[in-house]
Motif scaffolding. Sequence first.
Motif, PDB file in Angstrom:
ATOM      1  N   ALA A  56       0.970  -0.869  -0.131  1.00 20.30           N
ATOM      2  CA  ALA A  56       0.092   0.382   0.038  1.00 20.30           C
ATOM      3  C   ALA A  56       0.855   0.899   0.265  1.00 20.30           C
ATOM      4  CB  ALA A  56      -0.355   0.071   1.384  1.00 20.30           C
ATOM      5  N   ILE A  58       0.485  -2.497 -10.842  1.00 23.05           N
ATOM      6  CA  ILE A  58       0.506  -1.532 -10.633  1.00 23.05           C
ATOM      7  C   ILE A  58       0.379  -0.835 -12.056  1.00 23.05           C
ATOM      8  CG2 ILE A  58       0.988  -0.838  -8.187  1.00 23.05           C
ATOM      9  CD1 ILE A  58       3.696   0.334  -9.683  1.00 23.05           C
ATOM     10  N   ASN A  59      -0.198  -1.048 -12.892  1.00 26.96           N
ATOM     11  CA  ASN A  59       0.337  -0.839 -14.267  1.00 26.96           C
ATOM     12  C   ASN A  59      -1.062   0.209 -14.278  1.00 26.96           C
ATOM     13  OD1 ASN A  59      -1.728  -3.052 -13.854  1.00 26.96           O
ATOM     14  ND2 ASN A  59      -2.138  -2.968 -16.145  1.00 26.96           N
TER      15      ASN A  59
HETATM   16  C1  EPZ Z   1      -7.251  -3.538  -2.081  1.00 28.25           C
HETATM   17  O1  EPZ Z   1      -6.281  -3.155  -2.931  1.00 28.25           O
HETATM   18  C2  EPZ Z   1      -7.371  -3.271  -0.609  1.00 28.25           C
HETATM   19  N1  EPZ Z   1      -5.942  -2.702  -0.138  1.00 28.25           N
HETATM   20  C3  EPZ Z   1      -7.274  -5.321  -0.462  1.00 28.25           C
HETATM   21  O2  EPZ Z   1      -6.920  -5.897   0.847  1.00 28.25           O
HETATM   22  C4  EPZ Z   1      -8.414  -5.722  -0.755  1.00 28.25           C
HETATM   23  O3  EPZ Z   1      -8.571  -7.526  -1.619  1.00 28.25           O
HETATM   24  C5  EPZ Z   1      -8.852  -5.397  -2.830  1.00 28.25           C
HETATM   25  O4  EPZ Z   1      -8.611  -3.599  -2.588  1.00 28.25           O
HETATM   26  C6  EPZ Z   1      -9.857  -5.332  -3.529  1.00 28.25           C
HETATM   27  O5  EPZ Z   1     -10.487  -5.427  -2.795  1.00 28.25           O
HETATM   28  C7  EPZ Z   1      -5.501  -1.898   0.518  1.00 28.25           C
HETATM   29  O6  EPZ Z   1      -6.323  -0.667   0.171  1.00 28.25           O
HETATM   30  C8  EPZ Z   1      -4.859  -1.289   1.444  1.00 28.25           C
HETATM   31  P1  EPZ Z   1      -7.275  -3.989  -6.438  1.00 28.25           P
HETATM   32  P2  EPZ Z   1      -5.443  -3.397  -3.890  1.00 28.25           P
HETATM   33  O7  EPZ Z   1      -6.534  -2.412  -7.354  1.00 28.25           O
HETATM   34  O8  EPZ Z   1      -6.211  -1.952  -3.875  1.00 28.25           O
HETATM   35  C9  EPZ Z   1      -5.854  -6.015  -9.934  1.00 28.25           C
HETATM   36  C10 EPZ Z   1      -6.246  -6.699   2.969  1.00 28.25           C
HETATM   37  O9  EPZ Z   1      -6.426  -7.749   2.874  1.00 28.25           O
HETATM   38  N2  EPZ Z   1      -4.978  -4.737 -10.773  1.00 28.25           N
HETATM   39  O10 EPZ Z   1      -8.693  -3.330  -5.958  1.00 28.25           O
HETATM   40  O11 EPZ Z   1      -3.952  -3.530  -4.263  1.00 28.25           O
HETATM   41  C11 EPZ Z   1      -5.247  -6.558  -9.126  1.00 28.25           C
HETATM   42  O12 EPZ Z   1      -3.722  -7.323  -9.803  1.00 28.25           O
HETATM   43  C12 EPZ Z   1      -5.724  -6.491   1.031  1.00 28.25           C
HETATM   44  O13 EPZ Z   1      -6.481  -6.005   3.295  1.00 28.25           O
HETATM   45  C13 EPZ Z   1      -3.808  -5.114 -11.927  1.00 28.25           C
HETATM   46  O14 EPZ Z   1      -4.292  -5.038 -12.631  1.00 28.25           O
HETATM   47  O15 EPZ Z   1      -6.545  -3.843  -4.798  1.00 28.25           O
HETATM   48  C14 EPZ Z   1      -7.060  -7.166  -8.502  1.00 28.25           C
HETATM   49  O16 EPZ Z   1      -7.334  -8.625  -9.521  1.00 28.25           O
HETATM   50  C15 EPZ Z   1      -5.707  -7.407   0.591  1.00 28.25           C
HETATM   51  N3  EPZ Z   1      -3.646  -3.103 -11.913  1.00 28.25           N
HETATM   52  C16 EPZ Z   1      -7.388  -6.409  -8.203  1.00 28.25           C
HETATM   53  O17 EPZ Z   1      -7.481  -5.124 -10.313  1.00 28.25           O
HETATM   54  C17 EPZ Z   1      -3.400  -2.741 -11.392  1.00 28.25           C
HETATM   55  O18 EPZ Z   1      -2.333  -1.873 -11.169  1.00 28.25           O
HETATM   56  C18 EPZ Z   1      -8.386  -5.476  -7.889  1.00 28.25           C
HETATM   57  O19 EPZ Z   1      -6.975  -4.433  -7.009  1.00 28.25           O
HETATM   58  C19 EPZ Z   1      -4.524  -2.712  -9.869  1.00 28.25           C
HETATM   59  C20 EPZ Z   1      -4.962  -3.794  -9.538  1.00 28.25           C
END
Ligand code: EPZ
Length: 426
Positions: free
Chosen positions: A93, A123-124
């Motif tokens: 984060a 983080i694309n």
């Molecule tokens: C947030 O993570 C939370 N963390 C996660 O909680 C939570 O599981 C997740 O959202 C989904 O709700 C925080 O808020 C600090 P995403 P984040 O970007 O933002 C893909 C916990 O246990 N993606 O919503 O990293 C990604 O791989 C944690 O508290 C891309 O492909 O999740 C995933 O498949 C674990 N490229 C989907 O999107 C990107 O640039 C959703 O990820 C970003 C994400």
Amino acid sequence: MEKLIVEGGKPLAGTVRISGAKNAALPLMAATLLTSGKHILRNVPDLRDTRTFIKLLEDLGVQCERKGDTVTFDSTHIRHSEASYTLVKTMRASVLVLGPLLARTGKAKVSLPGGCAIGARPINFHIMGLERLGVTCLLEGGYVDAEINTPMQGNVIYFDIPSVTGTENMLMASVLAQGTTVLKNAAREPEIGNLVDMLIGMGANIEGRDSDKLTIHGVDKLVPADCAIIPDRIEAGTYLIAIAATRGHGTVTHCNPAHLPSLLEKLRQTGLVVTEDVSTITVETPDTIKSPFSLDSVDIKTMPYPGYPTDLQAQFMALMALSSDTSVINETIFENRFMHVAELQRLGADIRTDGHTAVINGKGLKGLSGAPVMATDLRASSSLVIAGLAASGRTEISRIYHLERGYENLVEKLTGLGARVWKERE
Ligand code: EPZ
């Protein structure tokens, strides 16, 4: 290293107070970088992750001081704009400092977070959004080296997947940009609404709170924040499931039931009695006259908010291991979020997985028995605690630093519900 000992088989009962949300505290702490002055955040949980984030902000030059659950952040002097790998690798984060550092200083060098147990975690979308605002992002040596020499220019940013921290980073990057930025297919988690409220309180001009389209009209200046962190809906859901798994009767307080629409629906579908008040939720297992209560099996599919949260998937799987029939869990958000399955199987759970799908053959409320298990990631760890509380005998959970990342005063809160849990040295 420490391990958690759980003597299972005892119904949980009583009340447990829910802390501030980890996943709101982290972005809101990052937002204090946006403008000089003394910011105040209230109801800030004291967790491994929030302590790590405070260390990161102090390294950047922010003076942080905690008094109880209130933390002040004096971000008058930003010393530099680099978040090092040593800090970022322990908490992905940290990528949330990208947007506010660029908005404040025009520069940010943040280590790529790298993957974690549940997936590659790219983080694309964050980088795409910044580039749409005119930022130059160089990826080299495991770092994102981002820079802009003129004010950011508002633009339309479309997220292929509604990314939570991606939406949060773009909100913080665009509040001081010139012109208007529109975030389309934005994430709608309550933690984002908390950030929008904080930014508006600082003088930002944002429309579309809680929707999948956020419109940010750039402003010239922001003032320091004074904002409260919302209750942690994932912590609340974890305790509700733990009370249910032990056939208990308990209430979570200082929470917001409106933030858990899908979990409460799913718990009711198992036959549990779930009652809500303004800031409390009570769950109890109705002992029917004709026979002792048994949990009906319920399927879940994790989805972006307001769908069923992926952060409560592992916990619900532990509950379904105790149900009376077969249930199917489909994890659509992360590619490797079944790390808890092998550990639950050690406790006697009958679970088979195939890619993103798990099939759980419930063994009834007395179906699990204690064993030594290992925590692998934050939410998987909490599902092992739930299973251990429901199992007969003793469960020993190693690597509990995962738990301490996201659950404040876990042992005290569980003990307050009558659980027999304590920590021992490995
Ligand atoms: C947030 O993570 C939370 N963390 C996660 O909680 C939570 O599981 C997740 O959202 C989904 O709700 C925080 O808020 C600090 P995403 P984040 O970007 O933002 C893909 C916990 O246990 N993606 O919503 O990293 C990604 O791989 C944690 O508290 C891309 O492909 O999740 C995933 O498949 C674990 N490229 C989907 O999107 C990107 O640039 C959703 O990820 C970003 C994400």
